[in-house]
Enzyme design. Sequence first.
Site, short mmCIF file in Angstrom:
data_model
loop_
_atom_site.label_atom_id
_atom_site.label_comp_id
_atom_site.label_asym_id
_atom_site.label_seq_id
_atom_site.Cartn_x
_atom_site.Cartn_y
_atom_site.Cartn_z
N LYS A 177 0.84 -1.21 0.00
CA LYS A 177 0.00 0.00 0.00
C LYS A 177 0.87 1.25 0.00
O LYS A 177 1.93 1.29 0.65
CB LYS A 177 -0.89 0.04 1.25
CG LYS A 177 -1.95 -1.07 1.30
CD LYS A 177 -3.08 -0.82 0.32
CE LYS A 177 -4.14 -1.90 0.37
NZ LYS A 177 -5.10 -1.73 1.46
N GLN A 209 -1.68 -12.49 10.18
CA GLN A 209 -1.94 -12.34 8.75
C GLN A 209 -0.60 -12.19 8.08
O GLN A 209 0.40 -11.91 8.74
CB GLN A 209 -2.79 -11.09 8.51
CG GLN A 209 -2.09 -9.84 8.96
CD GLN A 209 -3.05 -8.82 9.54
OE1 GLN A 209 -4.17 -9.12 9.89
NE2 GLN A 209 -2.58 -7.61 9.65
N ASP A 254 -3.13 -6.35 0.30
CA ASP A 254 -1.73 -6.59 0.69
C ASP A 254 -1.58 -7.67 1.76
O ASP A 254 -0.49 -7.92 2.21
CB ASP A 254 -1.06 -5.28 1.14
CG ASP A 254 -1.73 -4.66 2.35
OD1 ASP A 254 -2.90 -5.03 2.63
OD2 ASP A 254 -1.11 -3.83 3.02
N ASP A 290 -4.26 -7.97 17.12
CA ASP A 290 -4.98 -7.32 16.03
C ASP A 290 -6.22 -8.14 15.64
O ASP A 290 -6.12 -9.33 15.37
CB ASP A 290 -4.02 -7.21 14.84
CG ASP A 290 -4.54 -6.30 13.74
OD1 ASP A 290 -4.68 -5.10 14.01
OD2 ASP A 290 -4.81 -6.81 12.64
N ASN A 291 -7.39 -7.49 15.67
CA ASN A 291 -8.61 -8.11 15.14
C ASN A 291 -8.87 -9.55 15.62
O ASN A 291 -9.12 -10.44 14.78
CB ASN A 291 -8.54 -8.15 13.61
CG ASN A 291 -9.18 -6.91 13.00
OD1 ASN A 291 -10.10 -6.34 13.58
ND2 ASN A 291 -8.71 -6.53 11.83
N GLU A 321 -7.90 -6.22 20.43
CA GLU A 321 -8.38 -5.13 19.58
C GLU A 321 -9.62 -5.62 18.84
O GLU A 321 -9.59 -5.87 17.64
CB GLU A 321 -7.30 -4.68 18.58
CG GLU A 321 -7.71 -3.42 17.84
CD GLU A 321 -7.63 -3.52 16.31
OE1 GLU A 321 -7.64 -2.48 15.66
OE2 GLU A 321 -7.56 -4.63 15.76
N LYS A 339 0.52 4.73 9.12
CA LYS A 339 0.37 3.34 8.70
C LYS A 339 1.02 3.11 7.33
O LYS A 339 1.42 2.00 7.02
CB LYS A 339 -1.11 2.96 8.63
CG LYS A 339 -1.75 2.75 10.00
CD LYS A 339 -3.12 2.08 9.91
CE LYS A 339 -4.15 3.02 9.30
NZ LYS A 339 -5.52 2.44 9.29
N TYR A 340 1.08 4.19 6.53
CA TYR A 340 1.56 4.01 5.15
C TYR A 340 2.79 4.84 4.81
O TYR A 340 3.30 4.75 3.71
CB TYR A 340 0.43 4.34 4.16
CG TYR A 340 -0.87 3.67 4.52
CD1 TYR A 340 -1.02 2.29 4.37
CD2 TYR A 340 -1.93 4.41 5.03
CE1 TYR A 340 -2.21 1.67 4.72
CE2 TYR A 340 -3.12 3.79 5.38
CZ TYR A 340 -3.26 2.43 5.23
OH TYR A 340 -4.42 1.82 5.58
#
Lengths: 697, 697
Positions: free
Chosen positions: B291, B351, B386, B428-429, B457, B568-569
């Site tokens: 990204k 992930q 991604d 995360d998630n 989270e 983040k990017y």
Amino acid sequence: MTKAMGRFAPRIHNDVDARSPKSVARVHSYTRPLRRDLSAAIASARVAIESLSPSVDVGRFAVKRSVGQPLVVEADVFMDGHDQLGVHLLWRAADEQTWNRVPMQHLGNDRWGATFQANRIGLHEFTVEAGLDRFASYREDLRKKQEAGVDISLDAQEARQWLRGCLKRACNRLGRSRALQQEAQRTLEVLQSAAAAETLAYLSSPAAQSLMEGTVAWEFMVRLPAVPLRVERRAASFAHWYELFPRSQSGSVRRHGNFDDVIERLPAVREMGFDVLYFPPIHPIGMTNRKGRNNSLVAQADEPGSPYAIGSEEGGHDAIHPQLGTLEDFRRLIAVARHHDIEIALDFAVQCSPDHPWLRAHPQWFAWRADGSIRYAENPPKKYEDIVGVDFYARIAEGGDAARTLWLALLDVVLFWVKEGVRTFRVDNPHTKPLPFWEWLIAQVQERYPEVIFLSEAFTRPKMMYRLAKLGFTQSYTYFTWREHKQELSDYLNEISCPPVSDFFRPNFFVNTPDINPRFLQVSGRAGFLIRAALASTMSAVWGMYSGFELCEASAVPGKEEYLDSEKYEIRAWDWRRPGNIVAEVTVLNRVRRENPAFHRQEGIRFHRADNDQILMYTRATPERDNVVLIVVSLDPFAEQGANMELPLWEFGLADDGVLQVEDLLHGYRFEWQGKNQHISLSPEHPYSIWRLSSRP
Amino acid sequence: MTKAMGRFAPRIHNDVDARSPKSVARVHSYTRPLRRDLSAAIASARVAIESLSPSVDVGRFAVKRSVGQPLVVEADVFMDGHDQLGVHLLWRAADEQTWNRVPMQHLGNDRWGATFQANRIGLHEFTVEAGLDRFASYREDLRKKQEAGVDISLDAQEARQWLRGCLKRACNRLGRSRALQQEAQRTLEVLQSAAAAETLAYLSSPAAQSLMEGTVAWEFMVRLPAVPLRVERRAASFAHWYELFPRSQSGSVRRHGNFDDVIERLPAVREMGFDVLYFPPIHPIGMTNRKGRNNSLVAQADEPGSPYAIGSEEGGHDAIHPQLGTLEDFRRLIAVARHHDIEIALDFAVQCSPDHPWLRAHPQWFAWRADGSIRYAENPPKKYEDIVGVDFYARIAEGGDAARTLWLALLDVVLFWVKEGVRTFRVDNPHTKPLPFWEWLIAQVQERYPEVIFLSEAFTRPKMMYRLAKLGFTQSYTYFTWREHKQELSDYLNEISCPPVSDFFRPNFFVNTPDINPRFLQVSGRAGFLIRAALASTMSAVWGMYSGFELCEASAVPGKEEYLDSEKYEIRAWDWRRPGNIVAEVTVLNRVRRENPAFHRQEGIRFHRADNDQILMYTRATPERDNVVLIVVSLDPFAEQGANMELPLWEFGLADDGVLQVEDLLHGYRFEWQGKNQHISLSPEHPYSIWRLSSRP
């Protein structure tokens, strides 16, 4: 859905799958999250099912309903990710092998619900089963992507691939229906050449839905252990009790009344609207330490004694006091009562007079003292000289079977009267006998005769009262007799008329008993009797009175809640047409109850605003609200009371200035109320009103 | 009390007695009341124990406490009749064999209570045991009868007989202590010739009490299955989190920041009062579909990509992104942070970028599509190009061990970082991964390292958020970020700060995250940042911020909750002394929290009346009320707001005109408030006040 054909065989997570219930858990079966090995973790429930309702102490005790009453089942069901869930309610009678399945609907916030209705009495069970519905997941994913304009050709190809796999396995399966096989085969051919849009159209078709339901199991299936449900006959939850002493029915204090005298009273009892006629114990009465008039310690030779001193040389719990009649007379009474639609209820009092035949035949059932005497019933320092209790754990430590034979003998007593046609028992002081005894006895009786009703006379602490209801008692006496004020009445009614309590506890509002001559009635005069009858009959789906109440009898032993010259210790004669009686009013109350389904269940009571602490205002309604009744009662037996009251127009979908159709159920006329604010005034002569409300003319 | 010497051997009713916990129940273990045979009924629990608290889903999940925090245990305990009950609280660590016993006190209405405090971290368990205390029953019966003037000679004789039997059996028992034997022998001689009054005196003596406790067991003993209790270190329930992107710490957008840059930031972080420093993933970042700035689909060659696209040819979850430093650098960072009393928290995000080494080494861990491509993470119709998710149930249907090896590999990732000194993970998630995976993973880690903390989270639906907390997550992100109004804030706080929720759920109030640039802050200006910092830090025992918050950074992608030019990017550079920052205010808030124990636990918050919807007023208090803090916050960042407020003088035992001693914790001065009605006014410049209250000068 019958068998696994999906990606995985269904893994039913069912810790206590008891189709043929044998075992009994003694305390809550708590479980613990512990280290687990990896395989067990991978195999464990991916779908969470929580907060199943209804459920009494997480399934330890049975939920109670009456036959034909719908049961609304809800649970939280959810899992990780974005796949579609399938959720079923499963239910069956305890003697059935196969489950009835009802699809549950998502109610929002991960809550799912469905309803069923059992049409047989006896033990049932229900549970919730859930899994990942792969078919629905493919359908929804494709739909969402198509709506968003995303290319779905690859997704559709995968869906077809999965479908073909499922259907091929279904076709190969032995025992599949021919029609299903043909349908699957046809579908396979269609899918072979289907384009993406056709695939989605097929997935969305009712045909696909029904084919899938017949052939493909959900994945990651989870089922909760079943929750027991006791379905009882209607009289368990809607009844009108009347209590009398048969020996006082001769019309003369000089002649001991008998069952034939009771038969003559039946039409009058029925005309008042009562359908359960309950007698204190009818067994032979002991002579040793017999109680005299007004509970005196020494009885004169001609005094009849307390019927609770059960047993003499003429017999024990399975015998009839000779002066009441023979077993034949009793059978005739039962038959005539049935003809009048009246059920006879007996008293089950686990205690013996010192003359009970069991003391000689089974001395091991009793507690003997260090000096060789028998231990009388006592609540230290109080002592009951005319009765002795049994020892429920007799000789257990020595390994003897005295306790076993005692428990069986007590069960036999109940079964003896059941076989004589008695289907309702009022149980004396159950809270002073062991809890496991009652759970066992009631289960034993109801296993053979599921229609038998037990009323618990547990005037004791709240948690014990509730526990007895949980472990099997159908109905219970309550604290109603001592609740006189507006706030305490509405608090108590709200507590007992909603879950969790209403799932296991059924109140029986007695306005008086031979043991309770309420202080309020001792001073209130006739108006007080009207008030208490109106409250009991409109607040509780089961209510009762002890005879004399309708005559406004209130003579008391000074300073006590006891009746003066109590029938417990002597024969009385009554003039049933005594001036000032409230027979007509009681008759109307019972008729109104019968004619309005809102009174036929305990749930559905709601209190409304009236700006006077002496005026209580509440509605009862059926779940469908096709019968809504408004009751307004003055709590003041001495003076007129008025209140501004707020009619709950909003519950009828009406604006604050809407019009409500009103039918006066006591006097039969109709009128209209416009606007939510109204005024009412009630006098001691007419201390209550009952109206049926409707928004439609 | 050790062994049975009473009338019966103690019968421990314990359905799930798991001293060496092996099995795991997958769903609530409901049990059913069923027909039982007579012997089982006689042997079943005579004493009822109900409503044990605390308990999470009836013992299915562990109750959580931090070390040194007292645990108040209560239960309803009762039985039939009038005998005396004995009730004990039992507790132990999971690795202990013997129970610690605490006598429980009767609190009224059949409720019993006791307190204990675990002083080690790790899994514990507790339960309640009760029985009929024959000794106490004899003593109380004799006492009541003597007080009522009843002759007690026969009762006393029986008590002596029973006592002698007990003591003789105690004397004959092998292994009894010599002293106890002698004491029993002496007592036997005394009792031989005792009169009634002497017997009662002896029964009432402390000597008899202690002799009995050592020799005579209660009868009809019942014990509930144990409830699991997880005792965690203090940082589990009281902590201050600060989040930053290490790559943005160089001070220049042209140089990729590294761990050494972070080390330089540590003193500033600590000075603000933060003790947990959390990084988004520090692993190599994939190239495929990387990204670009502001989440654009195509990255330029020099763009760093999202750290959540974990894995490249340089390594996966157990590797460090080379530009951040080496493992040696990371170890040095951990060590220096520890020196500053700061704990480093890592992100655990299950992930992979398509370039993660696992895709080639373990293709069976991933879901491949019909066309041979890999399935990207998606929430239809959304797709994350991604990253690819792992398949937690890979090849299960085929009987392969792909799922097993995947779960073990993920556990190894966590254990790898634990071994490197990391004791806190932000996950995360977690709600998009299977629930059993988390329960297993956390149990595995905490079995080895009970001090490890997991922050969930799970910005998802409430029941899933709570379930993750139940099955092991130490803390959780919450809905706080979106709660802006008075009523919703107090409702939410009341829900999460009381049982049942507070027994398993620990909120971590983040004021912002890299994913959440709250709309309120986008328009509120500096005053809004002060308001949100004050609310989070005084409402939640654990709170956190993502760096930039203290600079009042709020630039947003228009119309979204995303930060503009998000870290983040891309790499950002910050001026940590930027004008208008609120570093000083945050520093004070954290100092006040540390100095006042009322902030050290989630329970103990109470909202009070202030007659303005823009003014929130609440107190926090320790259980002993030796530290009571009053917080008043204006919710309006734009205008001055005033309110009449009602000081809770009654909670200090003061009359409505009483005097409260007040210490301003922000500015350090003291004053007095007289009377419960006071007025407050708060401006956007100073939108909150914090006072310590006391009734004593």
